[in-house]
Design a protein around this motif. Structure first.
Motif, PDB file in Angstrom:
ATOM      1  N   ARG A  94       0.824  -1.211   0.000  1.00 56.55           N
ATOM      2  CA  ARG A  94       0.000   0.000   0.000  1.00 56.55           C
ATOM      3  C   ARG A  94       0.857   1.258   0.000  1.00 56.55           C
ATOM      4  N   ALA A  95       1.932   1.235   0.780  1.00 58.03           N
ATOM      5  CA  ALA A  95       2.802   2.427   0.833  1.00 58.03           C
ATOM      6  C   ALA A  95       3.471   2.677  -0.508  1.00 58.03           C
ATOM      7  N   ARG A  96       3.893   1.613  -1.182  1.00 58.01           N
ATOM      8  CA  ARG A  96       4.561   1.794  -2.472  1.00 58.01           C
ATOM      9  C   ARG A  96       3.593   2.242  -3.576  1.00 58.01           C
ATOM     10  N   LEU A  97       2.336   1.812  -3.480  1.00 56.19           N
ATOM     11  CA  LEU A  97       1.366   2.163  -4.522  1.00 56.19           C
ATOM     12  C   LEU A  97       0.643   3.477  -4.249  1.00 56.19           C
ATOM     13  N   ALA A  98       0.749   3.997  -3.035  1.00 53.79           N
ATOM     14  CA  ALA A  98       0.024   5.224  -2.685  1.00 53.79           C
ATOM     15  C   ALA A  98       0.394   6.407  -3.569  1.00 53.79           C
ATOM     16  N   PRO A  99       1.667   6.590  -3.974  1.00 49.85           N
ATOM     17  CA  PRO A  99       2.001   7.793  -4.772  1.00 49.85           C
ATOM     18  C   PRO A  99       1.544   7.750  -6.218  1.00 49.85           C
ATOM     19  N   LEU A 100       0.794   6.705  -6.653  1.00 51.02           N
ATOM     20  CA  LEU A 100       0.371   6.642  -8.050  1.00 51.02           C
ATOM     21  C   LEU A 100      -0.414   7.892  -8.418  1.00 51.02           C
ATOM     22  N   THR A 101      -0.012   8.536  -9.516  1.00 50.79           N
ATOM     23  CA  THR A 101      -0.663   9.786  -9.943  1.00 50.79           C
ATOM     24  C   THR A 101      -1.267   9.694 -11.331  1.00 50.79           C
ATOM     25  N   SER A 102      -1.012   8.602 -12.058  1.00 51.14           N
ATOM     26  CA  SER A 102      -1.548   8.466 -13.405  1.00 51.14           C
ATOM     27  C   SER A 102      -2.143   7.081 -13.562  1.00 51.14           C
ATOM     28  N   GLY A 103      -2.643   6.763 -14.757  1.00 50.74           N
ATOM     29  CA  GLY A 103      -3.247   5.465 -14.990  1.00 50.74           C
ATOM     30  C   GLY A 103      -4.725   5.475 -14.656  1.00 50.74           C
ATOM     31  N   SER A 104      -5.273   4.313 -14.364  1.00 50.52           N
ATOM     32  CA  SER A 104      -6.702   4.172 -14.135  1.00 50.52           C
ATOM     33  C   SER A 104      -7.057   4.467 -12.688  1.00 50.52           C
ATOM     34  N   SER A 105      -8.210   5.103 -12.489  1.00 53.47           N
ATOM     35  CA  SER A 105      -8.690   5.354 -11.134  1.00 53.47           C
ATOM     36  C   SER A 105      -9.158   4.073 -10.463  1.00 53.47           C
ATOM     37  N   GLN A 106      -9.399   3.004 -11.267  1.00 50.41           N
ATOM     38  CA  GLN A 106      -9.812   1.730 -10.684  1.00 50.41           C
ATOM     39  C   GLN A 106      -8.741   1.191  -9.733  1.00 50.41           C
ATOM     40  N   VAL A 107      -7.459   1.424 -10.088  1.00 51.87           N
ATOM     41  CA  VAL A 107      -6.372   0.968  -9.224  1.00 51.87           C
ATOM     42  C   VAL A 107      -6.182   1.916  -8.050  1.00 51.87           C
ATOM     43  N   GLN A 108      -6.259   3.199  -8.295  1.00 49.87           N
ATOM     44  CA  GLN A 108      -5.991   4.191  -7.266  1.00 49.87           C
ATOM     45  C   GLN A 108      -7.017   4.136  -6.141  1.00 49.87           C
ATOM     46  N   THR A 109      -8.263   3.803  -6.483  1.00 49.98           N
ATOM     47  CA  THR A 109      -9.318   3.798  -5.468  1.00 49.98           C
ATOM     48  C   THR A 109      -9.418   2.465  -4.726  1.00 49.98           C
ATOM     49  N   ARG A 110      -8.651   1.448  -5.154  1.00 49.73           N
ATOM     50  CA  ARG A 110      -8.739   0.130  -4.514  1.00 49.73           C
ATOM     51  C   ARG A 110      -7.342  -0.369  -4.151  1.00 49.73           C
ATOM     52  N   LEU A 111      -6.540   0.510  -3.601  1.00 49.50           N
ATOM     53  CA  LEU A 111      -5.164   0.150  -3.280  1.00 49.50           C
ATOM     54  C   LEU A 111      -5.096  -0.952  -2.234  1.00 49.50           C
ATOM     55  N   ARG A 112      -6.003  -0.934  -1.258  1.00 49.96           N
ATOM     56  CA  ARG A 112      -5.957  -1.942  -0.184  1.00 49.96           C
ATOM     57  C   ARG A 112      -6.204  -3.338  -0.766  1.00 49.96           C
ATOM     58  N   GLU A 113      -7.242  -3.477  -1.625  1.00 48.66           N
ATOM     59  CA  GLU A 113      -7.534  -4.778  -2.226  1.00 48.66           C
ATOM     60  C   GLU A 113      -6.409  -5.204  -3.170  1.00 48.66           C
ATOM     61  N   VAL A 114      -5.845  -4.220  -3.929  1.00 47.66           N
ATOM     62  CA  VAL A 114      -4.758  -4.543  -4.859  1.00 47.66           C
ATOM     63  C   VAL A 114      -3.542  -5.064  -4.102  1.00 47.66           C
ATOM     64  N   ALA A 115      -3.183  -4.385  -2.989  1.00 52.56           N
ATOM     65  CA  ALA A 115      -2.021  -4.817  -2.209  1.00 52.56           C
ATOM     66  C   ALA A 115      -2.260  -6.190  -1.599  1.00 52.56           C
ATOM     67  N   ALA A 116      -3.467  -6.436  -1.085  1.00 55.19           N
ATOM     68  CA  ALA A 116      -3.763  -7.732  -0.474  1.00 55.19           C
ATOM     69  C   ALA A 116      -3.730  -8.845  -1.526  1.00 55.19           C
ATOM     70  N   ALA A 117      -4.289  -8.573  -2.708  1.00 58.31           N
ATOM     71  CA  ALA A 117      -4.248  -9.570  -3.776  1.00 58.31           C
ATOM     72  C   ALA A 117      -2.813  -9.841  -4.212  1.00 58.31           C
ATOM     73  N   ALA A 118      -1.996  -8.791  -4.230  1.00 61.82           N
ATOM     74  CA  ALA A 118      -0.588  -8.978  -4.595  1.00 61.82           C
ATOM     75  C   ALA A 118       0.117  -9.889  -3.592  1.00 61.82           C
TER      76      ALA A 118
END
Length: 566
Positions: free
Chosen positions: A48-72
């Motif tokens: 989550r800490a590494r993905l938090a600074p994302l500033t571009s790309g899809s909002s689908q990833v930016q708004t679901r960082l907790r689920e993305v990190a857990a799935a990773a």
């Protein structure tokens, strides 16, 4: 005061056991700090800490960082089990460490910022294309209405142009007659001005003989620097040449000497004039050089020149001789002599200057008369230009209106062609837009699956890759991340144009080779390529033929690099 050595060894290394046996001091004489695998909570928090600074790309990833990190994290664990099974089955261990997880998180960020952003941009372009088609269809209707309104205006403007042209023709004949009269008077004024100019040039030719003296004075003055002035000022007991030079400068500048009382050799008290004290004060002026450059040489009085004459006639007052004592005094000596010479030359040519002034007055009078005539001619030309501008304006309005009609007809024709030609493209664009929309909706899960495949599956064979992807698909289901299932790496990250280019460069056409090339293209870290048949080596050479690629073998000596290092 002690030397500490830190030795890092990986238990996954096949040579680890041999090193422990051959070097027992590693166990007996060292403090062992064994780092075990990170817990899932730590991995998720780091993700989550590494993905938090994302500033571009899809909002689908930016708004679901907790689920993305857990799935990773779950993908990381799944691939760890698959790699352990692969090591048992094939006898080739594949290390899955926390560093591998950090690589996975970095790949998620990269794919989000680059590939996911590219998908969003493609959808935006299709959307913009559909909007443009709708706008073009609306323009067809508006341009038809515009064309119907312009036709009557063009007919009315044509009649106005014809009437204005007839009126301008009559006015132009009158203006041409007056122009001829003014031209005759202008010729007379031109002759008078030429006579005055000839007399002025004659006077300036005689005056030019005095200019070398003025130029010499300016050059001598510009040769002085601030350091030279400071050098002279700092002298406590200046040489005789420096002293008389500064006295001459003070006389030209009108600086009076300082009167001092001193005792004569006879014992009497006498008052003397001390120029050196006044000169040092003069040398302390901040704008001394500028004031000398702007010195009014034409206002030097005869009395000043008379006071200066003994210095000029003094044999010691020579620049070369004074230059031995001070470079600054030499420059000032040149300046004093040049100003003195200029003043005497200016006195000699005073009658010629008076003649020049009179000639200039005659020339100014002739120029004023000529300007008056030209002003009259300009007034006539302005009136004529106004008439011509009026005709040109009306003609331009007619031409612009005709051009508007023609342009409207052309645009109407092109718009119809666009609408009819791209009618079928609309269907394809709408389908592509919808497909990209579905892909964007699943981009969070697809990004995790793609990153995991690139990060972990490179060293695995086909069965292990399928097992790892199955574990990752289960992870995105568990955390309810939308994804395109069953997952296909080439469908998610592949580019048909790029794959065709790879094939033309010698890449084998089977699915496994294409997938490996895609992993190589998207990976962050440099991979170790196993190429028993030499096919991949040939492809890499073709791929990097425009780069500074250097092929070496393990038995080769390290090549010499620029600067002597190797």
């Amino acid at each position: 005061d002690r030397l500490h050595l830190v030795i890092c060894l990986s238990p996954a290394d096949p040579e680890f056991r041999s090193r422990m046996r051959n070097f027992p001091a590693l166990v007996d004489c060292c403090t062992i700090d064994h780092h075990a695998d990170w817990p899932d909570e730590a991995l998720a928090e780091v993700g989550r800490a590494r993905l938090a600074p994302l500033t571009s790309g899809s909002s689908q990833v930016q708004t679901r960082l907790r689920e993305v990190a857990a799935a990773a994290v779950q993908c990381h664990r799944g691939y760890a089990k698959v790699c352990a099974q692969f090591a048992v089955r094939r006898g080739r261990p594949v290390a899955v460490t926390p560093g591998s997880f950090l690589n996975l998180i970095a790949l998620v960020g990269k794919l989000t910022n680059v590939d996911a952003a590219a998908v969003v941009e493609r959808k935006r372009r299709f959307q913009q294309g559909l909007v443009t088609l709708d706008a073009t269809a609306q323009q067809v209707t508006s341009m038809r209405e515009e064309l119907d309104a312009l036709q009557p205006q063009l007919l009315t403007k044509t009649r106005e142009v014809d009437a204005t042209a007839a009126e301008i023709s009559a006015e132009q004949r009158t203006a041409d007659q007056y122009r001829a009269t003014v031209q005759e008077e202008e010729d007379i004024c031109t002759l008078a001005a030429a006579d005055a100019r000839e007399l002025k040039e004659s006077c300036e030719k005689d005056l030019a003989r005095a200019m070398p003296a003025l130029n010499a004075a300016t050059a001598a003055l510009k040769a002085l620097k601030k350091e030279d002035i400071v050098e002279v000022k700092s002298m406590k007991a200046p040489p005789e040449g420096v002293k008389i030079t500064m006295e001459a400068v003070c006389i030209l500048r009108g600086v009076k000497p300082v009167k001092k009382t001193t005792r004569a050799p006879t014992g009497q008290t006498v008052t003397i004039e001390d120029f050196w004290a006044a000169a040092r004060k003069l040398l302390g002026e901040r704008d001394l050089i500028s004031s000398l450059l702007t010195f009014k040489k034409d206002e030097v009085s005869d009395a000043t020149l008379a006071k200066l004459k003994p210095y000029i006639e003094n044999a010691a007052f020579e620049p070369d001789q004074i230059g031995r004592a001070s470079k600054a005094a030499q420059g000032l000596c040149k300046w004093v002599r040049a100003v003195n010479e200029y003043c005497y030359v200016a006195q000699e040519i005073a009658p010629k200057r008076a003649a020049l002034k009179e000639a200039q007055a005659k020339h100014d009078t002739a120029t004023a008369e000529l300007a008056s005539k030209k002003a009259q001619l300009a007034a006539v030309d302005a009136k004529l230009a106004q008439l011509r501008a009026s005709l040109e304006l009306v003609s331009e309005e007619k031409a612009a209106l005709a051009a508007s009609v023609a342009d409207c007809e052309r645009r109407l024709l092109r718009a119809k062609q666009v609408v009819s030609g791209l009618g079928q493209e609309r269907v394809r664009w709408e389908e592509a837009k919808a497909a990209l929309g579905e892909r964007i909706a699943c981009i969070a899960g697809d990004t995790v699956l793609s990153a995991a495949a690139v990060a972990y599956s490179g060293a695995l064979d086909a069965p292990a890759r399928l097992a790892g992807r199955a574990a990752c698909e289960q992870a995105v289901r568990d955390f309810q991340l939308p994804a395109t299932l069953p997952f296909d790496l080439r469908a998610s990250l592949g580019d048909p144009v790029l794959e065709h280019k790879w094939l033309s460069q010698g890449l084998p056409s089977d699915a496994l080779s294409n997938e490996n090339a895609l992993i190589l293209h998207k990976a962050i870290r440099f991979p170790l390529l196993l190429d028993p048949h030499g096919l991949l080596s040939a492809w890499v050479r073709r791929l990097e033929e425009h780069s500074t690629l250097m092929a070496v073998r393990m038995v080769h000596k390290a090549p010499e690099l620029p600067g002597g290092s190797s």
